[in-house]
Design a protein around this motif. Structure first.
Motif: not given
Length: 539
Positions: A47, A159, A164, A494, A498, A502
């Motif tokens: 992320l 997330t 998330a 994770e 996603i 995010a």
């Protein structure tokens, strides 16, 4: 070796070509803000890497990644910015090495320390923006408090499987160039002298068929409005409310003026009456800004935004402006030939330039009253404020650390948005982690049974925690167990898709905050990948 004019020009051209698309979005001022920004990122997960990627490519000035984690096998599977050769290495250093290759203009560095250790140093001193990814709630609270005290924008994201959450916090965020689409400010109902004179100078009866077909619709509507008002003994002022039935009469005046309704400019004028013949209004958000105590009572320590708002109040109170905002000078495309269109455009630009000069005088007077130098606010800043006076926006966020301590300020907003279950599940996960020092669904020496047993046991505890939180927040509801179970089943792992989604939203909000252009979300976002929903909600 000193740079020659030719080399400097070439570098500028290369940069303009490289950033051509984004310069169309936020212009040179936005790009300059990006290139002088310093972003501190706590965490080096997928992320964090995806968020940084989307800031490095458009040319953020400098970034630093703070984390003491090492690259594990799971990172190799989910983080595109680490490789098998990085196993066992500091993850912050590994992603910085890969990320800096994306844009040679961007400087990046790694601090191999835990967030808690780094916060004992001056890591935040020169930060423009802070991003925190996947950190425990108590660490986020500490970062939030420090950023809030220093007026540093903070974006927090996390997330867990297909879900998330994102949260933005800064005490106050002012936006001049919001790029909001508004109806053009044409002042048709109460034309300024230059516009009235321009309209009067065009005698439709003396124009041939070709020239008549090229008269801009603004002129046609002005003439029809005046003809209708004269015939009905009406005095039309800028605050006069004209009914729909009366507008139909004005449209009939346009039809009477038209040689035939095949003329596109007359049809356009007919269609524009309802939207353009309206009382002059100052947008509610602008009124709120101008009535704010910060605009009324300025000091030498006031932000430039508020000094210019104070000057705007003085400008509007002057006989020159008579309660109106400066004219932007922008007119929409319309059916007209180039000569007629440019002539009308020149009328609006001349008025806008005069308004700008008058407003600049009030800005200088405000600066002088504070013993600040005239160049404390540049002419470019004055021009932008004047041009976008109708689009000014002000956001005041709620402190994230207060939310983490006592719950959301407006839980009903979560209910209305359909985001309550995901939000409280994440919050319950925070409480669970603080108690067990592990994420729900993750087995360790303290857990019993197989993986399914761990998920089932942790789900039951998460449901109990979540429902207790809902009681504390005075919400008469129970959490959906399937949402909580999905979070526990994910083990807070994770998923790259996603993380990428995010990270895109994190960087989008970060760019808005850094450039002070476009309006950032205030203040939360829930991503529910299982049901393909992205929910922006004020928490």
């Amino acid at each position: 070796m000193r740079a020659t004019p030719e080399s400097t020009s070439t570098a500028a051209t290369d940069k303009a070509q490289r950033y051509d698309r984004q310069l169309r979005l936020w212009q040179e001022t936005g790009q300059q803000a990006l290139e002088t920004a310093r972003v501190s990122v706590f965490g080096s997960s997928a992320l964090a890497a995806e968020s940084l990627k989307n800031l490095i490519l458009p040319g953020i000035g400098e970034f630093v990644v703070i984390d003491d984690a090492t690259v594990g096998e799971q990172d190799v599977l989910t983080n595109f910015f680490v490789a098998p050769a990085d196993l066992g290495k500091p993850r912050a250093e590994a992603i910085v090495e890969q990320l800096t290759e994306l844009n040679p203009d961007v400087r990046g560095s790694a601090v191999v320390k835990s967030a808690e250790s780094a916060l004992e140093t001056d890591i935040l001193e020169s930060a423009t923006l802070v991003i925190a990814c996947g950190l425990p709630a108590h660490t986020v609270q500490r970062i939030s408090r420090l950023c809030w005290e220093r007026n540093i924008a903070l974006v927090v994201a996390d997330t867990a499987g297909f879900a998330a959450r994102l949260r933005t916090a800064i005490p106050e965020h002012a936006v001049v160039e919001s790029h909001e689409e508004l109806a053009p400010d044409l002042r048709i109902q109460a034309p300024f002298p230059g516009l009235a004179e321009h309209s009067d100078s065009i005698d439709l009866d003396t124009l041939d068929h070709v020239d008549l077909a090229h008269v801009p619709y603004v002129v046609l509507v002005l003439k029809a409005l005046r003809s209708w008002a004269t015939a009905n003994g009406r005095e039309v002022r800028r605050d006069t409310a004209i009914t729909y039935a009366e507008k139909r009469k004005i449209k009939e005046e346009i039809l009477c003026m038209a040689p035939n309704m095949d003329e596109e400019n007359f049809r356009e004028a007919h269609d524009k009456v309802n939207g353009d013949v309206i009382p002059y209004q100052i947008p509610a958000e602008v009124r709120r800004i101008l009535s704010d105590p910060a605009a009324q009572n300025i000091t030498a320590k006031s932000e430039k935004f508020w000094i210019m708002a104070h000057a705007l109040r003085a400008y509007m109170a002057s006989p020159y402006a008579d309660g109106q905002l400066p004219l932007s000078g922008t007119i929409p495309d319309m059916k007209a030939d180039t000569k007629s269109y440019i002539a009308l455009q020149r009328v609006y630009k001349q008025k806008a330039d005069a308004d700008k000069a008058e407003y600049a005088r009030h800005v200088r007077e405000s600066l002088a009253s504070l013993d600040l130098p005239p160049d404390f606010i540049s002419q470019g800043e004055i021009d932008a404020y004047c041009k976008d006076a109708r689009r000014l926006r002000l956001l005041r966020f709620t402190p994230l650390h207060d939310e983490l301590e006592s719950g959301p300020k407006d839980a009903s907003a979560l209910v209305s948005a359909g985001a309550l279950d995901q939000y409280v599940a994440f919050r319950a996960s925070d409480v669970f982690f603080a108690k067990h020092k592990r994420h729900p669904g993750v087995a360790d020496s303290s857990t019993q049974g197989d993986g399914n047993d761990v998920v089932n046991n942790d789900t039951a505890e998460l449901v109990a925690i979540a429902n207790e939180l809902l009681v504390q927040w005075s919400i008469e509801s129970e959490v959906a167990e399937d949402v909580v179970r999905e979070l526990a089943r994910s083990g807070h792992a994770e998923l790259h898709n996603i993380a990428s989604l995010a990270g895109g939203i994190v960087s989008q909000e970060a760019i808005k905050l850094v450039t002070h252009q476009y309006v950032p979300a205030n203040n939360g976002c829930i991503i529910d990948g299982a049901s393909a929903r992205i929910i922006f909600v004020a928490v």
